[in-house]
Motif scaffolding. Structure first.
Motif, PDB file in Angstrom:
ATOM      1  N   UNK A  31      -2.785  -6.959  -2.329  1.00 49.41           N
ATOM      2  CA  UNK A  31      -3.398  -8.271  -2.321  1.00 49.41           C
ATOM      3  C   UNK A  31      -3.284  -8.874  -0.931  1.00 49.41           C
ATOM      4  N   UNK A  32      -4.034  -9.940  -0.678  1.00 45.99           N
ATOM      5  CA  UNK A  32      -4.044 -10.531   0.660  1.00 45.99           C
ATOM      6  C   UNK A  32      -3.920 -12.045   0.587  1.00 45.99           C
ATOM      7  N   UNK A  33      -3.263 -12.606   1.604  1.00 42.97           N
ATOM      8  CA  UNK A  33      -3.154 -14.048   1.771  1.00 42.97           C
ATOM      9  C   UNK A  33      -3.240 -14.350   3.258  1.00 42.97           C
ATOM     10  N   UNK A  34      -3.912 -15.463   3.595  1.00 43.50           N
ATOM     11  CA  UNK A  34      -4.107 -15.781   5.006  1.00 43.50           C
ATOM     12  C   UNK A  34      -3.330 -16.975   5.500  1.00 43.50           C
ATOM     13  N   UNK A  35      -2.699 -17.731   4.580  1.00 44.35           N
ATOM     14  CA  UNK A  35      -1.926 -18.906   4.964  1.00 44.35           C
ATOM     15  C   UNK A  35      -0.637 -18.965   4.158  1.00 44.35           C
ATOM     16  N   UNK A  36       0.286 -19.801   4.619  1.00 46.25           N
ATOM     17  CA  UNK A  36       1.540 -19.977   3.891  1.00 46.25           C
ATOM     18  C   UNK A  36       1.285 -20.547   2.500  1.00 46.25           C
ATOM     19  N   UNK A  37       0.355 -21.483   2.386  1.00 50.04           N
ATOM     20  CA  UNK A  37       0.035 -22.068   1.083  1.00 50.04           C
ATOM     21  C   UNK A  37      -0.485 -21.008   0.115  1.00 50.04           C
ATOM     22  N   UNK A  38      -1.306 -20.090   0.621  1.00 46.16           N
ATOM     23  CA  UNK A  38      -1.831 -19.020  -0.238  1.00 46.16           C
ATOM     24  C   UNK A  38      -0.710 -18.092  -0.695  1.00 46.16           C
ATOM     25  N   UNK A  39       0.252 -17.842   0.177  1.00 48.13           N
ATOM     26  CA  UNK A  39       1.395 -17.005  -0.204  1.00 48.13           C
ATOM     27  C   UNK A  39       2.180 -17.679  -1.317  1.00 48.13           C
ATOM     28  N   UNK A  59      -0.615 -23.678   9.323  1.00 49.44           N
ATOM     29  CA  UNK A  59       0.300 -24.487   8.530  1.00 49.44           C
ATOM     30  C   UNK A  59       1.726 -24.068   8.812  1.00 49.44           C
ATOM     31  N   UNK A  60       2.546 -23.960   7.779  1.00 48.31           N
ATOM     32  CA  UNK A  60       3.938 -23.542   7.963  1.00 48.31           C
ATOM     33  C   UNK A  60       3.998 -22.069   8.339  1.00 48.31           C
ATOM     34  N   UNK A  61       4.926 -21.737   9.202  1.00 46.45           N
ATOM     35  CA  UNK A  61       5.049 -20.341   9.633  1.00 46.45           C
ATOM     36  C   UNK A  61       5.771 -19.516   8.576  1.00 46.45           C
ATOM     37  N   UNK A  62       5.659 -18.207   8.703  1.00 49.84           N
ATOM     38  CA  UNK A  62       6.368 -17.322   7.791  1.00 49.84           C
ATOM     39  C   UNK A  62       7.872 -17.522   7.855  1.00 49.84           C
ATOM     40  N   UNK A  63       8.391 -17.751   9.056  1.00 44.58           N
ATOM     41  CA  UNK A  63       9.827 -17.971   9.219  1.00 44.58           C
ATOM     42  C   UNK A  63      10.257 -19.252   8.515  1.00 44.58           C
ATOM     43  N   UNK A  64       9.382 -20.248   8.527  1.00 42.31           N
ATOM     44  CA  UNK A  64       9.708 -21.531   7.917  1.00 42.31           C
ATOM     45  C   UNK A  64       9.697 -21.451   6.394  1.00 42.31           C
ATOM     46  N   UNK A  65       8.770 -20.687   5.815  1.00 50.99           N
ATOM     47  CA  UNK A  65       8.687 -20.635   4.349  1.00 50.99           C
ATOM     48  C   UNK A  65       9.584 -19.560   3.746  1.00 50.99           C
ATOM     49  N   UNK A 164       2.287 -28.840  20.792  1.00 50.89           N
ATOM     50  CA  UNK A 164       1.888 -29.658  19.646  1.00 50.89           C
ATOM     51  C   UNK A 164       2.439 -31.078  19.803  1.00 50.89           C
ATOM     52  N   UNK A 165       1.686 -32.071  19.374  1.00 50.06           N
ATOM     53  CA  UNK A 165       2.139 -33.457  19.425  1.00 50.06           C
ATOM     54  C   UNK A 165       3.116 -33.720  18.275  1.00 50.06           C
ATOM     55  N   UNK A 166       3.920 -34.796  18.372  1.00 47.26           N
ATOM     56  CA  UNK A 166       4.818 -35.126  17.259  1.00 47.26           C
ATOM     57  C   UNK A 166       4.066 -35.280  15.933  1.00 47.26           C
ATOM     58  N   UNK A 167       2.875 -35.892  15.987  1.00 42.21           N
ATOM     59  CA  UNK A 167       2.085 -36.042  14.768  1.00 42.21           C
ATOM     60  C   UNK A 167       1.661 -34.709  14.176  1.00 42.21           C
ATOM     61  N   UNK A 168       1.252 -33.777  15.037  1.00 45.22           N
ATOM     62  CA  UNK A 168       0.836 -32.455  14.570  1.00 45.22           C
ATOM     63  C   UNK A 168       2.017 -31.691  13.980  1.00 45.22           C
ATOM     64  N   UNK A 169       3.170 -31.810  14.633  1.00 43.50           N
ATOM     65  CA  UNK A 169       4.369 -31.131  14.131  1.00 43.50           C
ATOM     66  C   UNK A 169       4.770 -31.709  12.780  1.00 43.50           C
ATOM     67  N   UNK A 170       4.723 -33.043  12.680  1.00 42.18           N
ATOM     68  CA  UNK A 170       5.087 -33.692  11.421  1.00 42.18           C
ATOM     69  C   UNK A 170       4.184 -33.233  10.279  1.00 42.18           C
ATOM     70  N   UNK A 171       2.886 -33.162  10.540  1.00 44.98           N
ATOM     71  CA  UNK A 171       1.940 -32.731   9.502  1.00 44.98           C
ATOM     72  C   UNK A 171       2.150 -31.278   9.119  1.00 44.98           C
ATOM     73  N   UNK A 172       2.387 -30.428  10.108  1.00 44.81           N
ATOM     74  CA  UNK A 172       2.548 -28.999   9.857  1.00 44.81           C
ATOM     75  C   UNK A 172       3.791 -28.699   9.020  1.00 44.81           C
ATOM     76  N   UNK A 173       4.882 -29.427   9.307  1.00 42.67           N
ATOM     77  CA  UNK A 173       6.155 -29.146   8.647  1.00 42.67           C
ATOM     78  C   UNK A 173       6.454 -30.079   7.478  1.00 42.67           C
ATOM     79  N   UNK A 174       5.558 -31.033   7.226  1.00 48.63           N
ATOM     80  CA  UNK A 174       5.780 -31.948   6.114  1.00 48.63           C
ATOM     81  C   UNK A 174       6.911 -32.928   6.390  1.00 48.63           C
ATOM     82  N   UNK A 175       7.029 -33.377   7.631  1.00 45.54           N
ATOM     83  CA  UNK A 175       8.072 -34.308   8.034  1.00 45.54           C
ATOM     84  C   UNK A 175       7.442 -35.607   8.519  1.00 45.54           C
ATOM     85  N   UNK A 176       8.265 -36.625   8.717  1.00 42.37           N
ATOM     86  CA  UNK A 176       7.787 -37.845   9.352  1.00 42.37           C
ATOM     87  C   UNK A 176       7.862 -37.674  10.864  1.00 42.37           C
TER      88      UNK A 176
END
Length: 210
Positions: A31-39, A59-65, A164-176
């Motif tokens: 099977x195949x997945x292209x994003x962390x959310x799909x995994x 989105x979130x990296x493999x190391x992060x998830x 990446x900007x603080x806003x982009x990092x926050x969105x990517x990692x689900x943080x404020x």
């Protein structure tokens, strides 16, 4: 009949890996997945015997998830596949629960051996990774500043280094954004650096970013 999920954001690479697996393991289901959310969405039904996980994904990296994956499916073997050098990322991946770590340049040579080893219930450690591990535990080895960071701090470091900007990092990692700023300050303090530019230069020197 093994069931293997390939998680990588490059369709061409997934196609190549699928071909290697299907040629070497007759009857394998891939099977195949292209994003962390799909995994994460593909795992709850317990349909897979092995996950081959890329570190760099949208989105979130493999190391992060990876910790989330092991919490969700503790018995699922995970083979981490990455373009990053073993010494920089393998230790973190193995500590987070990965059963094996391969660089993409070594995948054509070692992938099937690693897959068979991991599906057999063991960890796979290639010769170059074994050497890196031996170096890592050496008593007289000087610890690099980035190795003192937590897993989340390390991920924030890599994103800052990727401009990446603080806003982009926050969105990517689900943080404020405030939490991202706190992580940044902590990273700078631990690494004894003063600016984002210094973080970027450090990350480039140590091969922490693409």
């Amino acid at each position: 009949m093994w069931r293997i999920l390939l998680a990588d954001d490059h369709a061409l690479l997934r196609s190549g890996l699928r071909r290697i697996l299907e040629e070497a393991l007759p009857g394998v289901q891939v099977g195949e997945a292209g994003t962390a959310d799909e995994v994460l969405a593909a795992l709850p039904d317990g349909a897979w015997d092995l996950l081959i996980l890329d570190i760099s994904m949208p989105g979130r990296s493999g190391l992060d998830i990876l910790p989330d994956l092991k919490a969700q499916q503790p018995a699922l073997p995970i083979l981490v596949l990455s373009m990053f050098g073993e010494q920089q990322f393998a230790i973190r991946a193995l500590k987070a629960g990965a059963s094996a770590y391969l660089t993409k340049e070594r995948a054509p040579e070692e992938l099937i051996q690693a897959v068979r080893t991991v599906l057999g219930g063991r960890r796979y450690i290639g010769a170059s990774l074994a050497e890196a591990l031996a170096s890592h535990v050496s008593s007289d080895r000087e610890v690099a500043p980035h190795e003192r960071l937590s897993a989340r701090e390390f991920e924030v470091l890599r994103l800052i280094a990727a401009a990446r900007t603080p806003g982009e990092i926050a969105e990517k990692l689900g943080l404020s954004v405030k939490t991202v700023s706190t992580y940044r300050a902590r990273i700078l303090e631990k690494m004894q650096l003063a600016t984002n530019a210094e973080l970027m230069q450090y990350a480039l020197r140590h091969g922490l970013v693409e």
